[in-house]
Design a protein around this motif. Structure first.
Motif, PDB file in Angstrom:
ATOM      1  N   LEU A   1      35.388  67.418  62.515  1.00 38.61           N
ATOM      2  CA  LEU A   1      34.326  67.020  63.827  1.00 38.61           C
ATOM      3  C   LEU A   1      34.713  66.233  65.304  1.00 38.61           C
ATOM      4  CD1 LEU A   1      31.593  68.271  65.264  1.00 38.61           C
ATOM      5  CD2 LEU A   1      30.748  66.746  63.930  1.00 38.61           C
ATOM      6  N   GLY A   2      35.154  66.487  65.996  1.00 36.28           N
ATOM      7  CA  GLY A   2      35.442  65.308  66.902  1.00 36.28           C
ATOM      8  C   GLY A   2      36.608  65.332  67.330  1.00 36.28           C
ATOM      9  N   GLN A   3      38.067  65.822  65.866  1.00 33.71           N
ATOM     10  CA  GLN A   3      39.444  65.863  66.418  1.00 33.71           C
ATOM     11  C   GLN A   3      40.184  66.873  66.808  1.00 33.71           C
ATOM     12  OE1 GLN A   3      41.032  63.178  64.924  1.00 33.71           O
ATOM     13  NE2 GLN A   3      38.909  61.791  64.153  1.00 33.71           N
ATOM     14  N   GLY A   4      41.711  67.168  66.605  1.00 34.53           N
ATOM     15  CA  GLY A   4      42.327  67.877  67.240  1.00 34.53           C
ATOM     16  C   GLY A   4      42.409  68.902  66.040  1.00 34.53           C
TER      17      GLY A   4
ATOM     18  N   LEU B   1      34.850  60.891  71.565  1.00 38.88           N
ATOM     19  CA  LEU B   1      35.842  61.478  72.142  1.00 38.88           C
ATOM     20  C   LEU B   1      36.141  60.489  73.138  1.00 38.88           C
ATOM     21  CD1 LEU B   1      36.409  65.284  71.617  1.00 38.88           C
ATOM     22  CD2 LEU B   1      37.542  63.970  70.330  1.00 38.88           C
TER      23      LEU B   1
ATOM     24  N   GLY C   1      31.498  75.058  70.666  1.00 44.20           N
ATOM     25  CA  GLY C   1      31.129  76.384  69.952  1.00 44.20           C
ATOM     26  C   GLY C   1      32.428  77.190  69.515  1.00 44.20           C
TER      27      GLY C   1
ATOM     28  N   LEU D   1      31.882  65.099  69.762  1.00 44.36           N
ATOM     29  CA  LEU D   1      31.626  63.646  68.864  1.00 44.36           C
ATOM     30  C   LEU D   1      32.534  62.231  69.162  1.00 44.36           C
ATOM     31  CD1 LEU D   1      29.492  64.458  66.861  1.00 44.36           C
ATOM     32  CD2 LEU D   1      28.669  63.719  68.757  1.00 44.36           C
TER      33      LEU D   1
ATOM     34  N   GLU E   1      28.074  73.862  68.888  1.00 46.61           N
ATOM     35  CA  GLU E   1      27.913  72.634  67.994  1.00 46.61           C
ATOM     36  C   GLU E   1      28.508  71.578  69.212  1.00 46.61           C
ATOM     37  OE1 GLU E   1      28.163  74.272  64.965  1.00 46.61           O
ATOM     38  OE2 GLU E   1      29.275  75.097  66.991  1.00 46.61           O
ATOM     39  N   SER E   2      28.505  71.103  68.841  1.00 46.19           N
ATOM     40  CA  SER E   2      29.689  69.553  69.764  1.00 46.19           C
ATOM     41  C   SER E   2      30.872  70.191  69.092  1.00 46.19           C
ATOM     42  CB  SER E   2      28.901  68.386  70.618  1.00 46.19           C
ATOM     43  OG  SER E   2      29.925  67.459  71.283  1.00 46.19           O
ATOM     44  N   VAL E   3      31.824  69.323  69.515  1.00 42.92           N
ATOM     45  CA  VAL E   3      33.022  69.396  69.117  1.00 42.92           C
ATOM     46  C   VAL E   3      33.464  68.373  69.808  1.00 42.92           C
ATOM     47  CG1 VAL E   3      34.192  71.034  69.114  1.00 42.92           C
ATOM     48  CG2 VAL E   3      34.925  70.509  71.270  1.00 42.92           C
TER      49      VAL E   3
ATOM     50  N   LYS F   1      44.986  64.141  70.309  1.00 44.88           N
ATOM     51  CA  LYS F   1      42.933  64.025  69.707  1.00 44.88           C
ATOM     52  C   LYS F   1      41.929  64.295  71.551  1.00 44.88           C
ATOM     53  CE  LYS F   1      44.211  59.727  67.314  1.00 44.88           C
ATOM     54  NZ  LYS F   1      43.253  57.918  67.098  1.00 44.88           N
TER      55      LYS F   1
END
Lengths: 112, 115
Positions: free
Chosen positions: B39-42, A8, A41, A6, A2-4, A104
């Motif tokens: 998801l999408g965060q640090g 960003l 992942g 999104l 899965e993508s981390v 972030k």
């Protein structure tokens, strides 16, 4: 996996070009900063670090710049390769002892 | 030399249930920290264990608890799961006294989904 990455900020860079990723940190008392790379992942992987008594540090193909006046970090990647595609996080060491506060994240996409 | 290992890699729970995640630190390391990454965060710091005691804690409710064993491995427990607890839970290991040296290694994480 899965993508981390999104939602960003995304930097698209041509293979072979240089990449610059920026980060603002919050705590003026922080004395140690790290850049991490996170592939989809996987857990964060250490890239390079810098202490607050330095303003520049170089590694293999990577350079970190620290501007304490404006609380800004940057990561420069030379000759970007497809394997550099990932999400990049800066982190500051809060109150010492490896308690990290992460930024972030920025997604880098390398175009072959 | 094994790095940081975490288990399970993926799991699905329902609201109100409890979950236990496990971490084995890198060989030679004695300190374990846990992070939550939505998801999408640090990653966000949850807490840190050394000498079987919680030494530092981030801004997480008491539903999040942990334990460290004499062999330095650690568990993260979350009670009364909420949908918002869905995240990647990361374990990081280090050696006490080695802060600010880059000697902090992350595992691949446990992906928790709460339905």
């Amino acid at each position: 996996g899965e993508s981390v990455g999104l939602h960003l900020p995304t930097l698209s860079v041509q293979e072979g070009d240089n990449s610059i990723i920026n980060c603002a940190y919050s705590n003026s008392a922080s004395d140690y900063f790290i850049w991490y790379k996170q592939e989809s992942g996987k857990g964060p992987q250490f890239i390079i670090d810098i202490r607050s008594n330095m303003d520049k540090r170089q590694g293999q193909r990577v350079t970190v710049l620290l501007n304490k006046t404006v609380k800004h970090l940057s990561l420069q990647i030379a000759a970007t390769q497809p394997g550099d595609s990932a999400v990049y996080f800066c982190a500051e060491n809060v109150e010492g002892n490896n308690r990290l506060a992460f930024g972030k994240g920025n997604q880098v996409v390398v175009i072959p | 030399d094994a790095g940081v290992t975490q288990s399970p890699t993926h799991l699905i729970k329902t609201r109100g249930q409890q979950v236990t995640l496990r971490c084995s630190p890198k060989s030679g390391h004695d300190t374990v920290s846990w992070y939550q990454q939505a998801l999408g965060q640090g990653p966000q710091f949850i807490f840190q264990y050394y000498e079987e005691e919680e030494r530092q804690r981030g801004n997480f409710p008491d539903r999040f608890s942990g334990h460290q064993f004499p062999n330095y491995s650690s568990e993260l427990n979350v009670n009364a799961l909420l949908l918002g607890d869905s995240a990647l839970y990361l374990c990081a290991s280090s050696l006490v006294g080695q802060q600010n040296t880059g000697e902090l290694f992350f595992g691949e994480g446990s992906r928790l989904t709460v339905l």
